[in-house]
Design an enzyme around this catalytic site. Structure first.
Site, PDB file in Angstrom:
ATOM      1  N   ARG A  46       1.010  -1.164  -0.092  1.00 11.57           N
ATOM      2  CA  ARG A  46      -0.099  -0.002  -0.082  1.00 11.57           C
ATOM      3  C   ARG A  46       0.782   1.257   0.026  1.00 11.57           C
ATOM      4  NH1 ARG A  46      -1.778   1.804   4.822  1.00 11.57           N
ATOM      5  NH2 ARG A  46      -2.560  -0.223   5.319  1.00 11.57           N
ATOM      6  N   TYR A  98     -16.135  17.878 -14.741  1.00 14.71           N
ATOM      7  CA  TYR A  98     -16.336  16.501 -14.874  1.00 14.71           C
ATOM      8  C   TYR A  98     -17.444  16.187 -13.827  1.00 14.71           C
ATOM      9  CZ  TYR A  98     -15.700  11.552 -14.642  1.00 14.71           C
ATOM     10  OH  TYR A  98     -16.169  10.268 -14.644  1.00 14.71           O
ATOM     11  N   ASP A 170      -6.762  19.479 -13.706  1.00  6.64           N
ATOM     12  CA  ASP A 170      -7.196  18.490 -13.970  1.00  6.64           C
ATOM     13  C   ASP A 170      -6.678  18.239 -15.563  1.00  6.64           C
ATOM     14  OD1 ASP A 170      -8.435  15.969 -15.126  1.00  6.64           O
ATOM     15  OD2 ASP A 170     -10.254  16.493 -13.886  1.00  6.64           O
ATOM     16  N   LYS A 195      -7.966   7.301 -19.116  1.00  4.59           N
ATOM     17  CA  LYS A 195      -8.372   8.094 -20.460  1.00  4.59           C
ATOM     18  C   LYS A 195      -7.064   7.846 -21.394  1.00  4.59           C
ATOM     19  CE  LYS A 195     -12.269   8.577 -17.927  1.00  4.59           C
ATOM     20  NZ  LYS A 195     -12.330   9.845 -17.465  1.00  4.59           N
TER      21      LYS A 195
HETATM   22  C1  LIG Z   1     -12.945  10.156 -16.045  1.00  2.00           C
HETATM   23  C2  LIG Z   1     -12.371  11.498 -15.578  1.00  2.00           C
HETATM   24  C3  LIG Z   1     -12.164  11.504 -14.248  1.00  2.00           C
HETATM   25  C4  LIG Z   1     -12.498  10.608 -13.047  1.00  2.00           C
HETATM   26  O1  LIG Z   1     -11.433   9.634 -13.272  1.00  2.00           O
HETATM   27  P1  LIG Z   1     -11.741   7.873 -13.025  1.00  2.00           P
HETATM   28  O2  LIG Z   1     -10.429   7.190 -13.449  1.00  2.00           O
HETATM   29  O3  LIG Z   1     -12.907   7.563 -13.838  1.00  2.00           O
HETATM   30  O4  LIG Z   1     -12.204   7.880 -11.597  1.00  2.00           O
HETATM   31  C5  LIG Z   1     -11.850  13.002 -13.567  1.00  2.00           C
HETATM   32  N1  LIG Z   1     -11.702  13.990 -14.549  1.00  2.00           N
HETATM   33  C6  LIG Z   1     -11.853  13.964 -15.634  1.00  2.00           C
HETATM   34  C7  LIG Z   1     -11.765  14.931 -16.834  1.00  2.00           C
HETATM   35  C8  LIG Z   1     -12.311  12.812 -16.197  1.00  2.00           C
HETATM   36  O5  LIG Z   1     -12.551  12.519 -17.599  1.00  2.00           O
END
Ligand SMILES: *Cc1c(COP(=O)(O)O)cnc(C)c1O
Length: 379
Positions: A46, A98, A170, A195
């Site tokens: 962890r 998001y 982000d 992504k």
């Molecule tokens: C998908 C996404 C998230 C969340 O991420 P997960 O891996 O699905 O938990 C946060 N911000 C953006 C812009 C995203 O596209």
């Protein structure tokens, strides 16, 4: 190292035990100690795991940061960031956010006494008027999801520095191939690695990258104390995906441009949201802070009827109707009923998210096939 060399070499060293070129999947929860506390830097998975360490180092290098931290999902990474705050603290965030970020802020952290304000950030100077003595964090994503608005990161960083506020970006949509927020003055970069970074729609993971050592230590403490860490198999898949990030992104951008230009001329299309158009309100800022414009495009249909959007989505052959984005295959979605369903309709429409808006994640297939698919689906 240039970016494409970093995606392949940064953070990764031949395995010291065997010389294996690829970092092995260290599928272990614990590590032998010679004497209590006498170990080789690893005690419990962890806290640290060698496969994760390689990935964290690679990510830090790609974002021009000094420290990377991986989490079991993008949401777990966001969760760790907000845990830097205390009851009474305030966060200013973009209103075009998001859906999952909006949900964790308002449905989880608000009940612990942290306050969130959602405002448009197209004109970054207006943010200053919302800062109070309790504001501790500025949270933005750019390009935004799904409206593809562009927010001036450098401008936001100047405001954040002046008021001693942490700036979090982000960077999921852009990836460090397109922009590196830490170079523009951000304190913390957050990723859903699920992504573009992973890029193959086969793993869910998140990350944080920072320059500052003290901030890295506070986040590492939260990462270990709260435990939202990924397993070594997923870290291995991410390392594998990262090696082609630059090649994939280049093609996503080329295909994205072709799709945006095609849709712009289509008679059934009301408007195309894509930061590469000169008519985009913050095109100039996009040019300055991004290398190219990416493969995310949103389309609003003439008449703005949800039924029309759904009909198009059902007819697609190569654009698969699915949540998520950033994989090698093209995906499409209907944010109003899918990713952003947790945002109340009034709030959505106020922010400009129309009922017929279709979001496209343009993949890296041959562009002729993608354009033919759009042609038949729009009919
Ligand atoms: C998908 C996404 C998230 C969340 O991420 P997960 O891996 O699905 O938990 C946060 N911000 C953006 C812009 C995203 O596209």
């Amino acid at each position: 190292m240039k970016f494409g060399t970093k995606t392949i070499h940064a953070g990764v060293h031949p395995d010291p035990a065997t010389g294996a070129i690829m970092t092995p999947i260290y599928q272990t929860s614990t590590y032998a100690q010679r004497s209590p506390g006498d170990h080789q830097g690893y005690e419990y998975s962890r806290t640290h795991n060698p496969t994760r360490t390689a990935l964290q180092d690679a990510l830090a290098a790609l974002e021009n940061g000094n420290y990377g931290l991986c989490f079991a999902s993008g949401m777990a990474a966001i969760d760790a960031v907000v845990k830097l705050l205390k009851p009474g603290d305030e966060v200013i965030s973009t209103n075009d956010l998001y859906g999952g970020s909006y949900r964790i802020f308002t449905k989880i952290f608000q009940q612990y006494g942290i306050k969130f304000t959602f405002i448009p950030m197209g004109d970054i100077a207006t943010v200053e008027g919302h800062i109070t003595q309790n504001t501790k964090m500025l949270w933005l994503e750019t390009p935004t999801n799904p409206l593809l608005n562009i927010i001036d990161i450098k401008g936001a960083a100047e405001i954040a520095k002046k008021h001693n506020i942490l700036l979090v970006v982000d960077n999921t949509f852009a990836t460090p191939y397109l922009q590196t927020p830490l170079d523009l003055g951000a304190d913390l970069v957050m990723h859903s690695l699920t992504k573009y970074m992973g890029g193959h729609s086969d793993v869910v993971m998140g990350a944080l990258i920072v320059k500052d050592e003290d901030l890295a230590q506070r986040l590492a403490f939260i990462q270990n104390a709260c435990g939202g860490t990924p397993g070594p198999q997923d870290c291995f898949l991410l390392l594998r995906g990262l090696k082609t990030l630059h090649v994939r992104m280049q093609r996503h951008c080329e295909n994205g441009r072709a799709v945006a230009e095609y849709l712009q001329k289509h008679p059934k299309v009301e408007k195309v949201l894509w930061p590469g158009f000169e008519s985009h309100p913050n095109h100039q800022i996009a040019r300055e802070q991004m290398r190219d414009f990416g493969g995310m495009i949103s389309v609003v249909l003439k008449g703005d009827r949800q039924e029309d959007a759904i009909q198009v989505l059902e007819k697609f052959k190569y654009f698969t109707l699915a949540e998520s984005l950033g994989g090698v295959e093209s995906l499409c979605g209907h944010p109003a009923s899918m990713t952003h369903a947790s945002i109340p309709q009034a709030e959505r429409l106020k922010g400009g998210l129309s009922d017929s808006l279709i979001r496209l994640s343009v993949g890296i297939e041959d562009i002729e096939d993608l354009l033919a698919d759009l042609e038949q689906a729009l009919g």
